[in-house]
Scaffold this motif. Structure first.
Motif, PDB file in Angstrom:
ATOM      1  N   ARG A   8       0.846  -1.210   0.000  1.00 26.94           N
ATOM      2  CA  ARG A   8       0.000   0.000   0.000  1.00 26.94           C
ATOM      3  C   ARG A   8       0.872   1.247   0.000  1.00 26.94           C
ATOM      4  NH1 ARG A   8      -3.168  -3.020   3.445  1.00 26.94           N
ATOM      5  NH2 ARG A   8      -2.244  -2.087   5.313  1.00 26.94           N
ATOM      6  N   ALA A   9       1.917   1.257   0.808  1.00 22.46           N
ATOM      7  CA  ALA A   9       2.820   2.410   0.866  1.00 22.46           C
ATOM      8  C   ALA A   9       3.520   2.605  -0.462  1.00 22.46           C
ATOM      9  CB  ALA A   9       3.841   2.229   1.981  1.00 22.46           C
ATOM     10  N   LEU A  10       3.897   1.523  -1.113  1.00 20.56           N
ATOM     11  CA  LEU A  10       4.520   1.633  -2.430  1.00 20.56           C
ATOM     12  C   LEU A  10       3.546   2.252  -3.441  1.00 20.56           C
ATOM     13  CD1 LEU A  10       6.405  -1.747  -2.586  1.00 20.56           C
ATOM     14  CD2 LEU A  10       7.470   0.524  -2.748  1.00 20.56           C
ATOM     15  N   GLY A  11       2.286   1.845  -3.387  1.00 19.21           N
ATOM     16  CA  GLY A  11       1.261   2.396  -4.279  1.00 19.21           C
ATOM     17  C   GLY A  11       1.054   3.871  -4.042  1.00 19.21           C
ATOM     18  N   GLU A  12       1.093   4.300  -2.798  1.00 11.14           N
ATOM     19  CA  GLU A  12       0.914   5.714  -2.469  1.00 11.14           C
ATOM     20  C   GLU A  12       2.112   6.551  -2.910  1.00 11.14           C
ATOM     21  OE1 GLU A  12       0.210   5.574   1.731  1.00 11.14           O
ATOM     22  OE2 GLU A  12      -1.757   4.622   1.463  1.00 11.14           O
ATOM     23  N   ALA A  13       3.300   5.929  -2.938  1.00 11.14           N
ATOM     24  CA  ALA A  13       4.512   6.650  -3.327  1.00 11.14           C
ATOM     25  C   ALA A  13       4.635   6.803  -4.846  1.00 11.14           C
ATOM     26  CB  ALA A  13       5.752   5.935  -2.791  1.00 11.14           C
TER      27      ALA A  13
END
Length: 141
Positions: A135-140
């Motif tokens: 999820r954090a990768l997607g937000e970045a």
């Protein structure tokens, strides 16, 4: 040892990807070789650790602060195993593994995202699980 000496030596031996650099850095970590590990890290290194309970800690700034945290945890018989690595972009690697503490019976499957700048590890962020890291990768992105 100069800040980037280990990275220069390693690049000379054919490191072609951030994933390979993470593997070499983890080997140095597992063998308790801070001078070699420091050579793989950017001077602006930030580390957000995750522990054997899957709890994410405060961000540590600089190699020395991160290594001090590792040494304090190692005194409590904490082990870290990276099971899978996936290069998810030109400058990010996702890893999934286990952090455990002997004697307490605690172990958690956790994840890390390594970020690279100038061919060196610039940050390592721990997550309580792979889904949170993705999820954090997607937000970045």
């Amino acid at each position: 040892m100069p800040q980037e000496a280990g990275a220069r030596v390693a690049r000379g031996h054919g490191i072609r990807s951030p994933e390979e650099l993470v593997r070499l850095a983890y080997k140095a970590f597992a063998k308790n070789e801070p001078d070699i590990l420091r050579g793989f890290c950017h001077q602006s290194l930030e580390v957000r650790p995750v522990d054997e309970l899957g709890l994410v800690g405060d961000t540590l700034r600089g190699f020395d602060a991160a290594w001090d945290w590792v040494q304090r945890r190692s005194g409590m018989t904490v082990s870290v195993w990276v099971r899978t690595l996936e290069q998810v972009s030109d400058n990010r690697v996702l890893g999934v593994g286990v952090v455990s503490e002997r004697g307490r019976g605690c172990a958690a499957t956790v994840a890390w995202v390594w970020h690279f700048r100038d061919g060196l590890i610039d940050s390592v962020c721990g997550y309580p699980n792979e889904a949170a890291a993705r999820r954090a990768l997607g937000e970045a992105a």
